[in-house]
Design a protein around this motif. Structure first.
Motif, mmCIF file in Angstrom:
data_model
loop_
_atom_site.group_PDB
_atom_site.id
_atom_site.type_symbol
_atom_site.label_atom_id
_atom_site.label_comp_id
_atom_site.label_asym_id
_atom_site.label_seq_id
_atom_site.Cartn_x
_atom_site.Cartn_y
_atom_site.Cartn_z
ATOM 1 N N MET A 1 -4.809 1.325 2.435
ATOM 2 C CA MET A 1 -5.589 2.259 1.481
ATOM 3 C C MET A 1 -4.620 2.151 -0.074
ATOM 4 S SD MET A 1 -6.442 6.282 1.234
ATOM 5 C CE MET A 1 -7.564 6.069 2.569
ATOM 6 N N SER A 2 -5.522 1.982 -1.127
ATOM 7 C CA SER A 2 -4.777 1.819 -2.244
ATOM 8 C C SER A 2 -3.987 3.184 -2.665
ATOM 9 C CB SER A 2 -5.617 1.438 -3.431
ATOM 10 O OG SER A 2 -6.289 2.613 -3.808
ATOM 11 N N GLY A 3 -3.145 3.097 -3.696
ATOM 12 C CA GLY A 3 -2.364 4.303 -4.107
ATOM 13 C C GLY A 3 -3.701 5.280 -4.752
ATOM 14 N N LEU A 4 -4.445 4.640 -5.569
ATOM 15 C CA LEU A 4 -5.257 5.673 -6.229
ATOM 16 C C LEU A 4 -6.507 6.216 -5.167
ATOM 17 C CD1 LEU A 4 -6.836 6.511 -8.840
ATOM 18 C CD2 LEU A 4 -7.823 4.424 -9.019
ATOM 19 N N ARG A 5 -6.885 5.217 -3.898
ATOM 20 C CA ARG A 5 -7.693 5.585 -3.062
ATOM 21 C C ARG A 5 -6.962 6.834 -2.370
ATOM 22 N NH1 ARG A 5 -9.641 0.717 -0.417
ATOM 23 N NH2 ARG A 5 -9.641 -0.692 -2.069
ATOM 24 N N ALA A 6 -5.793 6.755 -2.153
ATOM 25 C CA ALA A 6 -4.819 7.851 -1.190
ATOM 26 C C ALA A 6 -4.987 9.225 -2.156
ATOM 27 C CB ALA A 6 -3.425 7.147 -1.178
ATOM 28 N N GLY B 1 -1.823 -3.320 -5.153
ATOM 29 C CA GLY B 1 -2.746 -2.087 -5.965
ATOM 30 C C GLY B 1 -3.493 -2.164 -6.953
ATOM 31 N N ARG B 2 -3.450 -3.374 -7.498
ATOM 32 C CA ARG B 2 -4.203 -3.462 -8.779
ATOM 33 C C ARG B 2 -5.185 -4.233 -8.588
ATOM 34 N NH1 ARG B 2 0.588 -5.755 -12.402
ATOM 35 N NH2 ARG B 2 -0.971 -5.731 -14.058
ATOM 36 N N GLN B 3 -6.276 -4.185 -9.709
ATOM 37 C CA GLN B 3 -7.379 -4.875 -9.706
ATOM 38 C C GLN B 3 -7.330 -6.162 -10.334
ATOM 39 O OE1 GLN B 3 -11.386 -3.817 -11.827
ATOM 40 N NE2 GLN B 3 -11.906 -3.420 -9.524
ATOM 41 N N ALA C 1 -0.909 -6.213 -1.371
ATOM 42 C CA ALA C 1 0.490 -6.823 -1.080
ATOM 43 C C ALA C 1 0.971 -6.337 0.346
ATOM 44 C CB ALA C 1 1.383 -6.633 -2.045
ATOM 45 N N GLN C 2 0.914 -5.479 0.795
ATOM 46 C CA GLN C 2 1.522 -4.854 2.117
ATOM 47 C C GLN C 2 1.023 -5.271 3.310
ATOM 48 O OE1 GLN C 2 3.931 -2.629 1.839
ATOM 49 N NE2 GLN C 2 3.495 -2.509 -0.281
ATOM 50 N N VAL D 1 -3.933 -9.524 1.114
ATOM 51 C CA VAL D 1 -5.162 -9.781 1.170
ATOM 52 C C VAL D 1 -5.793 -9.035 -0.186
ATOM 53 C CG1 VAL D 1 -5.663 -7.634 2.457
ATOM 54 C CG2 VAL D 1 -7.291 -9.496 2.753
ATOM 55 N N LEU D 2 -7.124 -9.633 -0.445
ATOM 56 C CA LEU D 2 -7.750 -9.269 -1.508
ATOM 57 C C LEU D 2 -9.008 -8.431 -0.986
ATOM 58 C CD1 LEU D 2 -8.169 -8.972 -4.684
ATOM 59 C CD2 LEU D 2 -9.529 -11.164 -4.616
#
Length: 124
Positions: free
Chosen positions: A1-6, A48-50, A100-101, A106-107
């Protein structure tokens, strides 16, 4: 889960949050357009970036997972929404969040646009 989603998930559960960037700042940020080799050689700077990448589907792992390769000749694992008709040989522009984790990185695609190069440049 991305930082923003979290953060958004935590906000939904807790009822309030303080975020360091305004929604307008986040919305106006343009996604970067690195080649896949850049993503894979320095994954932490894209975590975590688009991003937006363009390439050729070289392997279909499932209906939602495939490998994309660009001019750098380095494959990138892409996870899309299930049910998309992705086939080996498709040329796609993919917008998504770079994880990146994951091992390998993965994208997570949010948009897949069929793309055809008619002349010049080329993808792969």
């Amino acid at each position: 889960m991305s930082g923003l989603r979290a953060v958004l998930a935590a906000c939904a559960l807790g009822g309030w949050c303080v975020v360091s960037h305004s929604a307008a700042e986040v919305a106006t940020r343009e996604p970067e357009r690195p080649i896949i080799a850049q993503l894979l050689s320095d994954p932490a700077s894209y975590a975590g970036r688009q991003v937006i990448v363009y390439g050729l589907v070289i392997e279909s792992i499932s209906d939602a997972v495939f490998l994309l390769q660009d001019v750098s000749q380095r494959p990138l694992k892409v996870v899309a929404a299930p049910g998309r008709k992705i086939a080996v040989g498709d040329q796609l522009t993919v917008t998504g969040e770079f994880d990146a984790q994951a091992a390998p990185p993965v994208l997570h695609a949010v948009e897949l646009v069929p793309t055809r190069v008619l002349g010049g440049g080329g993808c792969c």
